[in-house]
Design an enzyme around this catalytic site. Structure first.
Site, PDB file in Angstrom:
ATOM      1  CB  SER A  64     -19.751 -22.973  39.924  1.00 16.25           C
ATOM      2  OG  SER A  64     -18.930 -23.627  38.985  1.00 16.25           O
ATOM      3  CG  ASP A  70      -4.451 -23.240  43.666  1.00 17.76           C
ATOM      4  OD1 ASP A  70      -5.045 -23.902  42.809  1.00 17.76           O
ATOM      5  OD2 ASP A  70      -4.916 -22.194  44.161  1.00 17.76           O
ATOM      6  N   GLY A  90      -4.765 -28.503  39.164  1.00 21.63           N
ATOM      7  CA  GLY A  90      -4.827 -27.202  39.822  1.00 21.63           C
ATOM      8  C   GLY A  90      -5.156 -27.319  41.287  1.00 21.63           C
ATOM      9  CD  GLU A 141      -7.777 -26.842  44.673  1.00 23.57           C
ATOM     10  OE1 GLU A 141      -7.362 -25.696  44.456  1.00 23.57           O
ATOM     11  OE2 GLU A 141      -7.138 -27.686  45.356  1.00 23.57           O
ATOM     12  CB  SER A 201     -10.521 -17.252  33.188  1.00 27.81           C
ATOM     13  OG  SER A 201     -11.508 -17.787  34.050  1.00 27.81           O
ATOM     14  CE  LYS A 208     -15.979 -16.356  39.502  1.00 22.62           C
ATOM     15  NZ  LYS A 208     -14.950 -15.979  40.507  1.00 22.62           N
TER      16      LYS A 208
END
Length: 333
Positions: A308, A214, A212, A208, A82, A57
């Protein structure tokens, strides 16, 4: 005939790479003979758990924040997250001599909350199951005159995240497939942009948690689909719908989405610790879980995997890994 300019291009990722050079870490790419044997492929792990703030990030946060005007920087930055984007924006703000206010869920992991405070940010909490963080963040930014840097719905954020894949391909060379976690979709959008911009034939697979899914549902439907806020140990992927900008990229460039269970994620975290000697948080372990559990079907010869992040406190890590089902041994390779 009309054409739509994509929100992020290979040139944007290359520009981001130049901007973050010397500020973000160039993280290592690890190999494991044991993993290769289990996956039946040559696997190259891009370890963003060694990035500043412990996750990819920071790439996108710094790329976006560093482009703000002096006036915007003087007023400060806002974000909602989060955990990992929270830390990334907090550190980027400190590096650039400004302040940050972060909207975080009340149940965010303690280690991520404490690290965000440690970088000097102010935290405003909310209930992720009953309140909308986007609305809260936008209202806060408007009220205080802050520049809002969202965790994925931003071209400069996506471009910054894509530098992880860019570095991986620079080191490993051409790959047949690239696996990356999918939360809001910024990492895989930037990574797919970089990967397919350099090697159009590469297969891009998002991962995923089962609870979750989506993005998988959205790709299958051809439009963004919302699901109830998922309950999963992969807190960085506990979103109810893909981003609008990220989905516009991912529906063009992502070839498939694989799903993994929480138990498979725990097994992957334990494998990473015992065999690779690295600590990986649940969201970061999902692509590794795909390989270990055989969830991606028949794999091509050379695979890149983006790990990640590694932001997890010792108590939670021990609890999750202690519940992993498979004993993989303790020797590294």
């Amino acid at each position: 005939m009309t054409t739509t300019t994509p929100p992020v291009t290979l040139d944007d990722v290359l520009d981001a790479a130049a901007r973050i050079k010397g500020v973000a870490h160039r993280t290592p790419v690890l190999r494991s003979r044991t993993l290769d044997a289990l996956a039946g492929a040559e696997v190259h792990l891009k370890c963003e758990n060694f990035q500043r703030v412990g996750a990819f990030k920071f790439r996108g946060a710094y790329n976006a924040a560093s482009r703000l005007s002096p006036g915007q920087l003087a007023r400060g930055i806002a974000a909602y997250s989060s955990g990992n984007h929270a830390q990334a924006v907090a550190l980027a703000a400190r590096e650039l001599g400004t302040t940050a206010v972060i909207v975080m869920p009340e149940d965010a992991p303690r280690s991520k909350r404490d690290a965000t405070l440690g970088y000097g940010a102010e935290i405003v909490t909310y209930d992720r199951y009953t309140e909308d963080r986007v609305s809260i963040g936008q209202a806060l930014a408007a009220e205080r005159g802050l520049a809002l840097i969202p965790p994925y719905e931003h071209p400069h954020v996506m471009a910054g995240q894509g530098t992880a894949a860019l570095e991986l391909l620079e080191e490993a060379g051409e790959l047949d497939a690239l696996l990356a976690p999918v939360g809001g979709g910024g990492l895989i959008a930037g990574s797919a942009t970089a990967a397919k911009g350099l090697y159009p034939g590469i297969r891009v697979i998002g991962v995923e948690p089962e609870a979750g899914d989506d993005t998988k549902r959205s790709l299958e439907a051809g439009r963004r689909v919302s699901i109830p806020v998922p309950h999963t140990i992969a807190d960085g992927q506990a979103l109810h719908t893909p981003g609008e900008l990220t989905f516009s990229v991912n529906r063009r460039l992502v070839d498939d989405i694989a799903l993994v269970s929480d138990d498979e994620i725990k097994d992957a975290m334990r494998f990473a610790f015992e065999r690779l000697k690295i600590v990986v948080e649940p969201s970061g372990a999902t692509p590794l879980a795909v390989l270990l559990a055989g969830r991606a079907g028949r794999l091509p010869r050379r695979i890149g995997v983006i790990i990640s992040g590694g932001n997890i406190d010792a108590e939670r890590f021990a609890r999750l890994c202690g519940n992993a089902k498979n004993d993989t041994g303790s020797s590294g390779d």
